[in-house]
Design a protein around this motif. Structure first.
Motif, PDB file in Angstrom:
ATOM      1  N   ASP A 155       2.143  -1.467   4.626  1.00 35.48           N
ATOM      2  CA  ASP A 155       2.123  -0.013   4.459  1.00 35.48           C
ATOM      3  C   ASP A 155       3.534   0.433   4.093  1.00 35.48           C
ATOM      4  O   ASP A 155       4.420   0.518   4.942  1.00 35.48           O
ATOM      5  N   ASP A 156       3.729   0.716   2.793  1.00 32.72           N
ATOM      6  CA  ASP A 156       5.061   1.051   2.294  1.00 32.72           C
ATOM      7  C   ASP A 156       5.354   2.533   2.531  1.00 32.72           C
ATOM      8  O   ASP A 156       5.564   3.308   1.602  1.00 32.72           O
ATOM      9  N   ALA A 157       5.337   2.909   3.839  1.00 33.66           N
ATOM     10  CA  ALA A 157       5.605   4.298   4.242  1.00 33.66           C
ATOM     11  C   ALA A 157       4.755   5.271   3.446  1.00 33.66           C
ATOM     12  O   ALA A 157       5.243   6.287   2.937  1.00 33.66           O
ATOM     13  N   SER A 158       3.473   4.983   3.356  1.00 26.13           N
ATOM     14  CA  SER A 158       2.578   5.835   2.587  1.00 26.13           C
ATOM     15  C   SER A 158       2.406   7.176   3.303  1.00 26.13           C
ATOM     16  O   SER A 158       2.096   7.211   4.500  1.00 26.13           O
ATOM     17  N   PRO A 159       2.575   8.288   2.581  1.00 18.68           N
ATOM     18  CA  PRO A 159       2.513   9.606   3.233  1.00 18.68           C
ATOM     19  C   PRO A 159       1.097  10.121   3.466  1.00 18.68           C
ATOM     20  O   PRO A 159       0.927  11.176   4.079  1.00 18.68           O
ATOM     21  N   VAL A 199       0.842  -1.197   0.000  1.00 19.17           N
ATOM     22  CA  VAL A 199       0.000   0.000   0.000  1.00 19.17           C
ATOM     23  C   VAL A 199       0.877   1.246   0.000  1.00 19.17           C
ATOM     24  O   VAL A 199       1.763   1.388   0.857  1.00 19.17           O
ATOM     25  N   HIS A 200       0.600   2.136  -0.972  1.00 20.62           N
ATOM     26  CA  HIS A 200       1.344   3.401  -1.013  1.00 20.62           C
ATOM     27  C   HIS A 200       0.535   4.434  -1.805  1.00 20.62           C
ATOM     28  O   HIS A 200       0.237   4.249  -2.975  1.00 20.62           O
ATOM     29  N   LYS A 201       0.106   5.500  -1.120  1.00 22.29           N
ATOM     30  CA  LYS A 201      -0.568   6.646  -1.732  1.00 22.29           C
ATOM     31  C   LYS A 201      -1.804   6.238  -2.544  1.00 22.29           C
ATOM     32  O   LYS A 201      -1.953   6.601  -3.704  1.00 22.29           O
TER      33      LYS A 201
END
Length: 760
Positions: free
Chosen positions: A48-52, A20-22
């Motif tokens: 959660d791939d460091a989603s901002p 998951v990302h953005k």
């Protein structure tokens, strides 16, 4: 009320890994679609791939309310490939399905995947998918056809499986099998190329789920792999990993040429679709040329096509400048053929274009003229003839609404089949343009052409031409083989013209409402064409048998199979010769191929087989026959109206048909008579006269009660009174009607203003 969430299984059968990302605008739909509430042995592994954005919070929300969801939050972004690897390491299910977080599963897909895995126990399960455009439109993306494919097969048995899309989201892989191969996703673009193909080649058990399971969302900005950047050079190390795997596994040698062509074709597509920046294309071509020379199999032959052969030769010689020149020439040639052509072709094209333009202008001018309140247009089967429900309505209108003049539209090739006394126009002529612009009523069993403009005050009646046992309209979105590249936008635009839609039974009503969600009035009145079947007499049957050449002392079996989208040609589903030989002289088989086919003439015994494919009326054939033999054709719903006439179903490819075309009714659970699964069962049924047994009659009668409640012999009258009579009373236009029958008397010697042609 939401279903209770089941407790998670200690040993899940399926792990769905979702990096998951953005994607916060799409994530909820994705998670909702895969959380099938009654499947406890499915787990969701979300990374959660460091989603901002808000993706992390959404994941935690789902994990809090559903213990099957497991979330790992990464401190830094690692990219899609590595996030998948991390998810794979956390997964505990027997099978793993790598899911993109901005896509979603089709309704019932997780259950279907779960059941298919349990039934076939494959190493890799390949899934059907559909591409959903950013504006909500869907484009079916058919998988490679696997006609007659068994439940489980290998790549060697079906090498065409290597032609499938190289993504991972359309494949479910046995986890221990994948780990055993020692393959992992790579960083960068095209991270799954070197994993998906080896998984297919090495699998001892492959299976195919021929239904749409995965909805690939085509976001407005497009996928990152379709944008131009230097990142597309990531493809080369992925290709090298693929070839390195094949070098280490001799059993993949039979697929080397196929994989070589797949790689070269993919790389050329990347470059020729402008994904490589102009300043990088020479370098990209050079690296591809080096790969070409390094990995080209000794026995390799370029794919078919002159241009492709030239491209392969230029790659072998690292001739980028000549390659660019060849592309320029090919592009120029396409441009010339599309816009200019030869002088002769141009002249013909100019004449045709000018003629079409003039006809369209004439049609537009006719749209300004008043609507003729007493003129009706009739069409059937794409203007192939005078038939079906429109013909029944036409005949009834002649009796009870004689001031409505009916004119049929036909193609030029079918004009010779018009019965005497019926007026018609040829599609595309000036008379046709006038008729379509100024008629009040439009009656058809298929849609009128796209370019028809519906004027205020015109009324369209869609009759359809069969009970939809198979999926129709938008319901076909989940069955891309059946959809056959259908343009659903245009389909719904055409259907928006309908004012009335006839339904033959409750099953049809439900199917039409789902398949054609437009603003029409449903007429639940039965099928007008079936009035004849209700009112038929022994005398009519006797006459029709004489006309068809059926001996009165023989049992005539009407064989009327349906169309199969997964097959390219017509072929009977059983051995006709054997059938007629073993049944003997007491039977004659009437073969009625579906109108989509032009069957080749067969060397059948004329004493036992009569080819009635070209006969204009299926109702005639039903009345003349003694029994119906079909598969999944809607004719069974009509034939059930004939008392004492048995129906026999041959369902020897039911699973394939159900999965590729989609059905609204399980005909195997509620057959209208005898259900047979094999040719031997079919022969035994007729040998023992089982179709005429009391139990078979009860099954037919129950089927008729359930699916023919409105066919009482007066459907055509109801259609005429509702559409032609009531609509005129409610119309705001008031014009003096001509004397009764005035229009009906128009013939070739005295054509009406519409320019109609009469019988010869």
């Amino acid at each position: 009320m939401a279903s209770p969430v089941p407790p998670p299984s200690a040993d899940p059968s399926l792990s769905i890994v979702i990096p998951v990302h953005k994607v916060q605008g799409y994530l909820r739909q994705c998670l909702d679609s895969v959380l099938d509430s009654d499947l406890p042995d499915v787990e969701i592994v979300a990374v959660d791939d460091a989603s901002p954005d808000g993706c992390g919070a959404i994941l935690d929300e789902f994990a809090e309310r559903d213990p099957r969801v497991h979330v790992l939050h990464l401190d830094e972004n690692v990219g899609l490939g590595e996030a998948r690897n991390i998810g794979l390491g956390l997964a505990t299910g027997e099978y793993v399905w790598f899911f993109d977080s901005d896509d979603y599963a089709a309704e019932g897909a997780v259950r279907a995947v779960h059941d298919r895995l349990s039934q076939t126990r494959p190493d890799v399960l390949v899934l059907g998918h559909v591409r959903e455009q950013w504006d909500g439109g869907r484009t079916p993306t058919p998988q490679q056809r696997f006609e007659g494919a068994p439940d489980v097969f290998t790549c060697a048995e079906r090498p065409s499986v290597l032609g499938l899309l190289m993504t991972t989201w359309n494949k479910v892989i046995r986890r221990e099998y994948l780990l055993g191969l020692g393959l992992r996703f790579s960083r960068g673009y095209y991270e799954d190329v070197h994993l998906t193909f080896p998984a297919l080649m090495e699998a001892g058990r492959l299976s195919l789920l021929q239904r749409v399971c995965y909805v690939y969302r085509q976001r407005r900005g497009g996928a990152i792999t379709t944008s131009a950047s230097r990142r597309h050079f990531d493809a080369f190390p992925q290709y090298e990993r693929l070839f390195a795997f094949m070098d280490e596994h001799d059993e993949t040698d039979p697929f080397r040429s196929v994989m070589f062509d797949r790689v070269i074709g993919h790389a050329l597509l990347v470059m020729e679709r402008d994904r490589v920046l102009p300043e990088d294309r020479a370098e990209f071509f050079g690296r591809l040329s080096a790969l070409y020379k390094r990995h080209r199999p000794a026995d390799h032959r370029p794919p078919p096509g002159r241009l492709m052969k030239i491209k392969h030769r230029l790659l072998a010689n690292d001739a980028y400048r000549r390659y660019r020149f060849v592309l320029f020439l090919a592009s120029a040639r396409r441009w010339a053929l599309a816009r200019l052509g030869s002088a002769k072709r141009l002249a013909r094209r100019g004449l045709r274009y000018g003629r079409r333009r003039a006809f369209r202008l004439y049609y537009r001018a006719q749209l300004l003229a008043p609507i003729d309140e007493h003129l009706a247009v009739y069409g059937a089967y794409w203007f192939r003839g005078v038939a079906c429900n429109p013909k029944a309505i036409y005949d009834k209108a002649h009796d009870i609404a004689p001031d409505i003049h009916g004119v049929w539209v036909l193609t030029r090739d079918n004009a010779n089949s018009v019965p005497d006394g019926i007026d018609y126009v040829i599609q595309g002529t000036l008379a046709y343009q006038r008729l379509m612009a100024r008629a009040k009523y439009f009656v058809n069993n298929v849609n009128f052409p796209n370019n028809l403009i519906k004027r205020p005050g015109q009324i369209h009646l869609m009759t359809q031409h069969g009970t939809p046992l198979k999926k129709m309209g938008l319901d076909q979105l989940d069955f891309p083989v059946g959809a056959q590249e259908m343009d659903f936008h245009k389909l719904i635009t055409r259907s928006d013209r309908w004012d009335y839609l006839i339904s033959s039974n409750p099953l049809s009503t439900q199917a039409w409402e789902r398949g054609y969600p437009c603003h029409y009035q449903m007429l639940e009145i039965g099928y007008p064409r079936n009035d004849r079947l209700v009112h038929t007499t022994p005398e009519e049957r006797h006459t029709l048998r004489e006309q068809l050449g059926i001996p009165q002392d023989k049992t005539a079996i009407l064989y009327a199979p349906t169309h199969r989208e997964y097959r390219d040609t017509y072929q009977p589903m059983f051995d006709i010769g054997r059938f007629t030989r073993e049944l003997g002289d007491h039977y004659v088989l009437l073969i009625r191929a579906h109108y989509f086919y032009t069957p080749e003439k067969q060397d059948w015994d004329p004493q036992h087989v009569i080819d009635v494919s070209d006969h204009p009326s299926v109702e005639d054939l039903c009345i003349a026959s003694d029994a119906l033999l079909t598969d999944y054709s809607s004719v069974m719903f009509d034939y059930a109206l004939l008392d004492g006439r048995p129906i026999v179903i041959l369902a020897n490819d039911w699973d394939t048909y159900r999965l590729t075309r989609g059905v609204n009714l399980d005909i195997t659970a509620h057959p209208p008579g005898i259900l047979t699964r094999t040719e031997d069962e079919l022969l035994d049924a007729f040998r023992h006269r089982t179709p005429w047994a009391d139990t078979t009659a009860k099954a037919r009668d129950a089927f008729r009660t359930r699916h023919c409640p409105w066919d009482d012999g007066h459907a055509a009258e109801r259609a005429v009174r509702r559409v032609l009579h009531e609509s005129r009373r409610s119309s705001s236009i008031r014009r003096r009607r001509p004397e009764a029958g005035a229009h009906a008397r128009v013939r070739l010697s005295s054509p009406g203003w519409w320019g109609g042609r009469g019988s010869r």
